[in-house]
Design a protein around this motif. Structure first.
Motif, PDB file in Angstrom:
ATOM      1  N   TYR A 185      22.797   9.364  23.639  1.00  0.00           N
ATOM      2  CA  TYR A 185      23.868   9.107  22.705  1.00  0.00           C
ATOM      3  C   TYR A 185      23.653   9.951  21.459  1.00  0.00           C
ATOM      4  O   TYR A 185      22.536  10.090  20.999  1.00  0.00           O
ATOM      5  CB  TYR A 185      23.897   7.621  22.316  1.00  0.00           C
ATOM      6  N   PRO A 186      24.725  10.487  20.885  1.00  0.00           N
ATOM      7  CA  PRO A 186      24.528  11.282  19.665  1.00  0.00           C
ATOM      8  C   PRO A 186      24.119  10.392  18.500  1.00  0.00           C
ATOM      9  O   PRO A 186      24.476   9.226  18.425  1.00  0.00           O
ATOM     10  CB  PRO A 186      25.910  11.903  19.428  1.00  0.00           C
ATOM     11  N   LYS A 187      23.355  10.946  17.621  1.00  0.00           N
ATOM     12  CA  LYS A 187      22.925  10.230  16.430  1.00  0.00           C
ATOM     13  C   LYS A 187      24.089  10.152  15.456  1.00  0.00           C
ATOM     14  O   LYS A 187      24.890  11.082  15.358  1.00  0.00           O
ATOM     15  CB  LYS A 187      21.760  10.952  15.771  1.00  0.00           C
ATOM     16  N   ASP A 188      24.155   9.072  14.727  1.00  0.00           N
ATOM     17  CA  ASP A 188      25.181   8.940  13.708  1.00  0.00           C
ATOM     18  C   ASP A 188      24.667   9.598  12.439  1.00  0.00           C
ATOM     19  O   ASP A 188      23.855   9.031  11.715  1.00  0.00           O
ATOM     20  CB  ASP A 188      25.503   7.472  13.459  1.00  0.00           C
ATOM     21  N   LEU A 189      25.099  10.828  12.200  1.00  0.00           N
ATOM     22  CA  LEU A 189      24.605  11.598  11.060  1.00  0.00           C
ATOM     23  C   LEU A 189      25.467  11.432   9.820  1.00  0.00           C
ATOM     24  O   LEU A 189      25.103  11.892   8.745  1.00  0.00           O
ATOM     25  CB  LEU A 189      24.522  13.082  11.428  1.00  0.00           C
ATOM     26  N   GLY A 190      26.620  10.805   9.969  1.00  0.00           N
ATOM     27  CA  GLY A 190      27.522  10.653   8.830  1.00  0.00           C
ATOM     28  C   GLY A 190      28.269  11.955   8.573  1.00  0.00           C
ATOM     29  O   GLY A 190      28.289  12.863   9.408  1.00  0.00           O
ATOM     30  N   PRO A 191      28.871  12.084   7.396  1.00  0.00           N
ATOM     31  CA  PRO A 191      29.600  13.320   7.096  1.00  0.00           C
ATOM     32  C   PRO A 191      28.648  14.512   6.989  1.00  0.00           C
ATOM     33  O   PRO A 191      27.508  14.368   6.579  1.00  0.00           O
ATOM     34  CB  PRO A 191      30.277  13.032   5.756  1.00  0.00           C
ATOM     35  N   SER A 192      29.145  15.651   7.355  1.00  0.00           N
ATOM     36  CA  SER A 192      28.331  16.868   7.353  1.00  0.00           C
ATOM     37  C   SER A 192      27.888  17.232   5.943  1.00  0.00           C
ATOM     38  O   SER A 192      28.674  17.194   4.996  1.00  0.00           O
ATOM     39  CB  SER A 192      29.117  18.030   7.949  1.00  0.00           C
ATOM     40  N   THR A 193      26.611  17.592   5.821  1.00  0.00           N
ATOM     41  CA  THR A 193      26.099  18.054   4.533  1.00  0.00           C
ATOM     42  C   THR A 193      25.776  19.544   4.570  1.00  0.00           C
ATOM     43  O   THR A 193      25.241  20.073   3.603  1.00  0.00           O
ATOM     44  CB  THR A 193      24.848  17.258   4.119  1.00  0.00           C
ATOM     45  N   VAL A 194      26.100  20.214   5.686  1.00  0.00           N
ATOM     46  CA  VAL A 194      25.902  21.660   5.775  1.00  0.00           C
ATOM     47  C   VAL A 194      27.016  22.337   4.984  1.00  0.00           C
ATOM     48  O   VAL A 194      28.198  22.046   5.163  1.00  0.00           O
ATOM     49  CB  VAL A 194      25.915  22.146   7.245  1.00  0.00           C
ATOM     50  N   ILE A 195      26.630  23.226   4.103  1.00  0.00           N
ATOM     51  CA  ILE A 195      27.585  23.945   3.267  1.00  0.00           C
ATOM     52  C   ILE A 195      28.006  25.205   4.009  1.00  0.00           C
ATOM     53  O   ILE A 195      27.167  25.958   4.488  1.00  0.00           O
ATOM     54  CB  ILE A 195      26.941  24.327   1.920  1.00  0.00           C
ATOM     55  N   HIS A 196      29.309  25.421   4.116  1.00  0.00           N
ATOM     56  CA  HIS A 196      29.804  26.646   4.753  1.00  0.00           C
ATOM     57  C   HIS A 196      30.036  27.688   3.665  1.00  0.00           C
ATOM     58  O   HIS A 196      30.711  27.433   2.669  1.00  0.00           O
ATOM     59  CB  HIS A 196      31.075  26.377   5.548  1.00  0.00           C
ATOM     60  N   PHE A 197      29.439  28.851   3.864  1.00  0.00           N
ATOM     61  CA  PHE A 197      29.495  29.949   2.894  1.00  0.00           C
ATOM     62  C   PHE A 197      30.933  30.414   2.742  1.00  0.00           C
ATOM     63  O   PHE A 197      31.626  30.679   3.721  1.00  0.00           O
ATOM     64  CB  PHE A 197      28.625  31.102   3.407  1.00  0.00           C
ATOM     65  N   THR A 198      31.383  30.517   1.496  1.00  0.00           N
ATOM     66  CA  THR A 198      32.715  31.064   1.229  1.00  0.00           C
ATOM     67  C   THR A 198      32.666  32.255   0.278  1.00  0.00           C
ATOM     68  O   THR A 198      33.535  33.104   0.326  1.00  0.00           O
ATOM     69  CB  THR A 198      33.650  29.993   0.631  1.00  0.00           C
ATOM     70  N   SER A 199      31.632  32.290  -0.591  1.00  0.00           N
ATOM     71  CA  SER A 199      31.515  33.421  -1.511  1.00  0.00           C
ATOM     72  C   SER A 199      30.096  33.487  -2.061  1.00  0.00           C
ATOM     73  O   SER A 199      29.365  32.507  -2.041  1.00  0.00           O
ATOM     74  CB  SER A 199      32.508  33.283  -2.673  1.00  0.00           C
ATOM     75  N   GLU A 200      29.738  34.653  -2.545  1.00  0.00           N
ATOM     76  CA  GLU A 200      28.423  34.818  -3.158  1.00  0.00           C
ATOM     77  C   GLU A 200      28.324  34.005  -4.441  1.00  0.00           C
ATOM     78  O   GLU A 200      27.250  33.506  -4.780  1.00  0.00           O
ATOM     79  CB  GLU A 200      28.148  36.298  -3.435  1.00  0.00           C
ATOM     80  N   ARG A 201      29.409  33.838  -5.130  1.00  0.00           N
ATOM     81  CA  ARG A 201      29.419  33.044  -6.364  1.00  0.00           C
ATOM     82  C   ARG A 201      29.058  31.585  -6.055  1.00  0.00           C
ATOM     83  O   ARG A 201      28.271  30.967  -6.757  1.00  0.00           O
ATOM     84  CB  ARG A 201      30.790  33.119  -7.021  1.00  0.00           C
ATOM     85  N   GLU A 202      29.634  31.054  -4.984  1.00  0.00           N
ATOM     86  CA  GLU A 202      29.316  29.681  -4.582  1.00  0.00           C
ATOM     87  C   GLU A 202      27.843  29.579  -4.165  1.00  0.00           C
ATOM     88  O   GLU A 202      27.156  28.620  -4.504  1.00  0.00           O
ATOM     89  CB  GLU A 202      30.204  29.237  -3.420  1.00  0.00           C
ATOM     90  N   PHE A 203      27.346  30.587  -3.443  1.00  0.00           N
ATOM     91  CA  PHE A 203      25.946  30.609  -3.019  1.00  0.00           C
ATOM     92  C   PHE A 203      25.016  30.572  -4.230  1.00  0.00           C
ATOM     93  O   PHE A 203      24.065  29.808  -4.275  1.00  0.00           O
ATOM     94  CB  PHE A 203      25.673  31.844  -2.154  1.00  0.00           C
ATOM     95  N   ILE A 204      25.307  31.369  -5.235  1.00  0.00           N
ATOM     96  CA  ILE A 204      24.484  31.415  -6.443  1.00  0.00           C
ATOM     97  C   ILE A 204      24.560  30.077  -7.178  1.00  0.00           C
ATOM     98  O   ILE A 204      23.558  29.578  -7.682  1.00  0.00           O
ATOM     99  CB  ILE A 204      24.900  32.596  -7.337  1.00  0.00           C
TER     100      ILE A 204
END
Length: 160
Positions: free
Chosen positions: A24-43
């Protein structure tokens, strides 16, 4: 009412007690992985003071597995360590600066420190930072991340 077989009772017990049951999959809740959109956001994420694990990916079967591992690890280590995923076909410029040829790969960015402009005439409003980058060459799993953090003396859990 039917009586449950021994096998059914055993499976119910296994599901209720085993943390890592794979059926059974684990219940991890909402995703906390950040999807890269810009270098400014990364910084901006980097300057929050937490280490950032960045997965540089392309579309492949291995990437599907890596996404699941990142979700699990991000749920386990959030908020002390941030996880980010960069889709390299979308953000070629950012991926090319890493000068890697084999995808996917993982790197950890941490400890931004301000550097000084030694004798260079430049814009006084521009602040330059040096960031330590460590290539990730461990087992790609939550356990592998935990061992990596131990090896590099990175606090991966809060002291409760």
């Amino acid at each position: 009412m039917e009586e449950q077989s021994f096998f059914d009772k055993m499976m119910i017990n296994l599901r209720s007690t085993c943390k890592y049951y794979t059926g059974y999959p684990k219940d991890l809740g909402p995703s906390t992985v950040i999807h890269f959109t810009s270098e400014r956001e990364f910084i901006h994420v980097l300057h929050q003071g937490h280490p950032v694990i960045v997965a540089f990916t392309i579309k492949s079967n291995y990437t599907k597995h890596l996404d699941k591992v990142l979700e699990e690890a991000a749920a386990e280590f959030y908020p002390q360590i941030k996880f980010m995923r960069v889709e390299c076909p979308k953000y070629i410029g950012f991926c090319m600066t890493r000068q890697k040829k084999d995808y996917p790969f993982i790197e950890m960015f941490h400890s931004p420190e301000q550097t000084n402009n030694q004798g260079r005439a430049g814009d006084p409003n521009v602040i330059k930072y040096a960031v330590k980058v460590l290539p990730y060459n461990y087992d790609v799993s939550a356990y592998g991340f935990r061992e990596f953090f131990k090896r590099h003396n990175i606090q991966s859990s809060s002291n409760k």
